[in-house]
Motif scaffolding. Structure first.
Motif, PDB file in Angstrom:
ATOM      1  N   LEU A  80     -12.449  -6.527  -5.463  1.00 36.65           N
ATOM      2  CA  LEU A  80     -11.489  -7.473  -6.316  1.00 36.65           C
ATOM      3  C   LEU A  80     -10.948  -6.827  -7.454  1.00 36.65           C
ATOM      4  O   LEU A  80      -9.667  -7.252  -7.749  1.00 36.65           O
ATOM      5  CB  LEU A  80     -12.332  -8.925  -6.581  1.00 36.65           C
ATOM      6  N   LEU A  81     -11.473  -6.094  -8.002  1.00 39.04           N
ATOM      7  CA  LEU A  81     -11.147  -5.306  -9.312  1.00 39.04           C
ATOM      8  C   LEU A  81      -9.967  -4.254  -8.764  1.00 39.04           C
ATOM      9  O   LEU A  81      -8.897  -4.377  -9.481  1.00 39.04           O
ATOM     10  CB  LEU A  81     -12.237  -4.392  -9.721  1.00 39.04           C
ATOM     11  N   CYS A  82     -10.164  -3.564  -7.552  1.00 42.36           N
ATOM     12  CA  CYS A  82      -8.761  -2.986  -7.212  1.00 42.36           C
ATOM     13  C   CYS A  82      -7.673  -3.645  -6.975  1.00 42.36           C
ATOM     14  O   CYS A  82      -6.516  -3.103  -7.467  1.00 42.36           O
ATOM     15  CB  CYS A  82      -9.304  -2.344  -5.877  1.00 42.36           C
ATOM     16  N   SER A  83      -7.770  -4.948  -6.572  1.00 44.70           N
ATOM     17  CA  SER A  83      -6.695  -5.748  -6.407  1.00 44.70           C
ATOM     18  C   SER A  83      -6.158  -6.280  -7.670  1.00 44.70           C
ATOM     19  O   SER A  83      -4.783  -6.212  -7.970  1.00 44.70           O
ATOM     20  CB  SER A  83      -7.040  -6.884  -5.521  1.00 44.70           C
ATOM     21  N   GLU A  84      -6.925  -6.462  -8.684  1.00 45.72           N
ATOM     22  CA  GLU A  84      -6.460  -6.638  -9.982  1.00 45.72           C
ATOM     23  C   GLU A  84      -5.565  -5.616 -10.544  1.00 45.72           C
ATOM     24  O   GLU A  84      -4.526  -5.901 -11.260  1.00 45.72           O
ATOM     25  CB  GLU A  84      -7.480  -7.241 -10.506  1.00 45.72           C
ATOM     26  N   LEU A  85      -6.263  -4.336 -10.432  1.00 51.47           N
ATOM     27  CA  LEU A  85      -5.597  -3.182 -10.867  1.00 51.47           C
ATOM     28  C   LEU A  85      -4.178  -2.832 -10.490  1.00 51.47           C
ATOM     29  O   LEU A  85      -3.498  -2.401 -11.092  1.00 51.47           O
ATOM     30  CB  LEU A  85      -6.623  -2.093 -10.890  1.00 51.47           C
ATOM     31  N   SER A  86      -4.163  -3.179  -8.906  1.00 56.99           N
ATOM     32  CA  SER A  86      -3.056  -2.870  -8.249  1.00 56.99           C
ATOM     33  C   SER A  86      -2.001  -3.732  -8.894  1.00 56.99           C
ATOM     34  O   SER A  86      -0.807  -3.271  -9.064  1.00 56.99           O
ATOM     35  CB  SER A  86      -3.091  -3.052  -6.929  1.00 56.99           C
ATOM     36  N   ARG A  87      -2.112  -4.940  -9.118  1.00 55.23           N
ATOM     37  CA  ARG A  87      -1.240  -5.813  -9.613  1.00 55.23           C
ATOM     38  C   ARG A  87      -0.777  -5.242 -11.299  1.00 55.23           C
ATOM     39  O   ARG A  87       0.118  -5.543 -11.718  1.00 55.23           O
ATOM     40  CB  ARG A  87      -1.782  -7.216 -10.084  1.00 55.23           C
ATOM     41  N   LEU A  88      -1.958  -4.919 -12.085  1.00 54.96           N
ATOM     42  CA  LEU A  88      -1.714  -4.449 -13.332  1.00 54.96           C
ATOM     43  C   LEU A  88      -0.720  -3.030 -13.291  1.00 54.96           C
ATOM     44  O   LEU A  88      -0.079  -2.770 -14.165  1.00 54.96           O
ATOM     45  CB  LEU A  88      -3.010  -4.009 -13.777  1.00 54.96           C
ATOM     46  N   ALA A  89      -0.912  -2.209 -12.262  1.00 52.67           N
ATOM     47  CA  ALA A  89       0.079  -1.148 -12.297  1.00 52.67           C
ATOM     48  C   ALA A  89       1.354  -1.472 -12.130  1.00 52.67           C
ATOM     49  O   ALA A  89       2.293  -0.938 -12.827  1.00 52.67           O
ATOM     50  CB  ALA A  89      -0.382  -0.276 -10.969  1.00 52.67           C
ATOM     51  N   VAL A  90       1.665  -2.564 -11.648  1.00 57.36           N
ATOM     52  CA  VAL A  90       3.314  -3.378 -11.421  1.00 57.36           C
ATOM     53  C   VAL A  90       3.407  -3.636 -12.679  1.00 57.36           C
ATOM     54  O   VAL A  90       4.703  -3.277 -13.236  1.00 57.36           O
ATOM     55  CB  VAL A  90       3.428  -4.215 -10.319  1.00 57.36           C
TER      56      VAL A  90
END
Length: 238
Positions: free
Chosen positions: A149-159
């Protein structure tokens, strides 16, 4: 004692057992509802990371205060669940514990940029990190799903970091998520739910890679930052 009386006694004991189980479940549901509400507040606080850099440290501080409230809830939950019945009632707190694993991992990453260990997450929640046959503990699969779930949130944060002009954050995220991706690839995942959640990780990796690539071709990458090694797309999709 006649046969009918014997049968009545047997089924009376069954009913007592069912009543006791129902009472335990009601107590567990009430506690889980409370700690779930606390986790929702934490999610709300941390949404600031997608909008502006200022205030993130304050949001992390407030979220840690919520973790302390959740810790008290988990202590009550630990008392309510019979030591031998952890997996019997596990489904009640499975999802909220996965969310806390994610939230704790996110806060620690935002604060110091490192992975929150299984032991650290368990300590913050006030429960045992040891996978036991008996007793309340942080299930390893719940912790691992929290990391996904953290990885998904960080991918959103990258954008979102790019939209506010922070071109270094995607690089930091890329390095971290790729290390996590490599770690997960070492696991032989057989659990259906965990396996399906892991399969979604390749899309998070791809999304982050696209952000870094776009920054690269636009020559927006920080001069002093080393561009992370991007895995071959075929390998990432395997």
């Amino acid at each position: 004692m006649c046969e009918n009386e014997l049968i009545n006694d047997i089924f009376t004991k069954f009913q007592q057992s069912l009543d006791s189980d129902q009472e335990t479940r009601e107590v567990i549901r009430t506690i889980c509802k409370e700690i779930d509400q606390i986790s929702r507040e934490a999610v709300t606080y941390l949404q600031i990371i997608h909008h502006k850099e200022e205030g993130i440290s304050q949001a992390c501080l407030k979220t840690r205060g919520l973790f302390e409230k959740a810790r008290q809830g988990y202590l009550r939950l630990k008392e309510a669940v019979p030591p031998t019945d952890y997996f019997k009632y596990h489904e009640h707190w499975r999802w909220v514990t996965q969310r806390y694993s994610f939230l704790i991992a996110l806060v620690i990453w935002l604060e110091v940029g490192i992975l929150a260990s299984h032991e650290t997450v368990a300590e913050i929640l006030g429960i045992s990190p040891i996978e036991e046959k008996e007793g309340f503990h942080l299930d390893i699969e719940d912790y691992l799903i929290g990391l996904l779930l953290l990885c998904s949130e960080l991918s959103r944060l990258a954008v979102n970091a790019v939209t506010r002009g922070d071109y270094n954050k995607p690089l930091q995220i890329s390095r971290f998520v790729m290390e996590l991706n490599a770690g997960f690839r070492l696991l032989n995942l057989k659990n259906d739910h965990l396996r399906k959640r892991f399969d979604a990780l390749k899309y998070d990796v791809k999304k982050i890679e696209e952000v870094v690539y776009d920054l690269s071709i636009r020559q927006l990458l920080p001069k002093t930052a080393d561009e992370p090694k991007i895995e071959d797309s075929k390998e990432a999709d395997s």
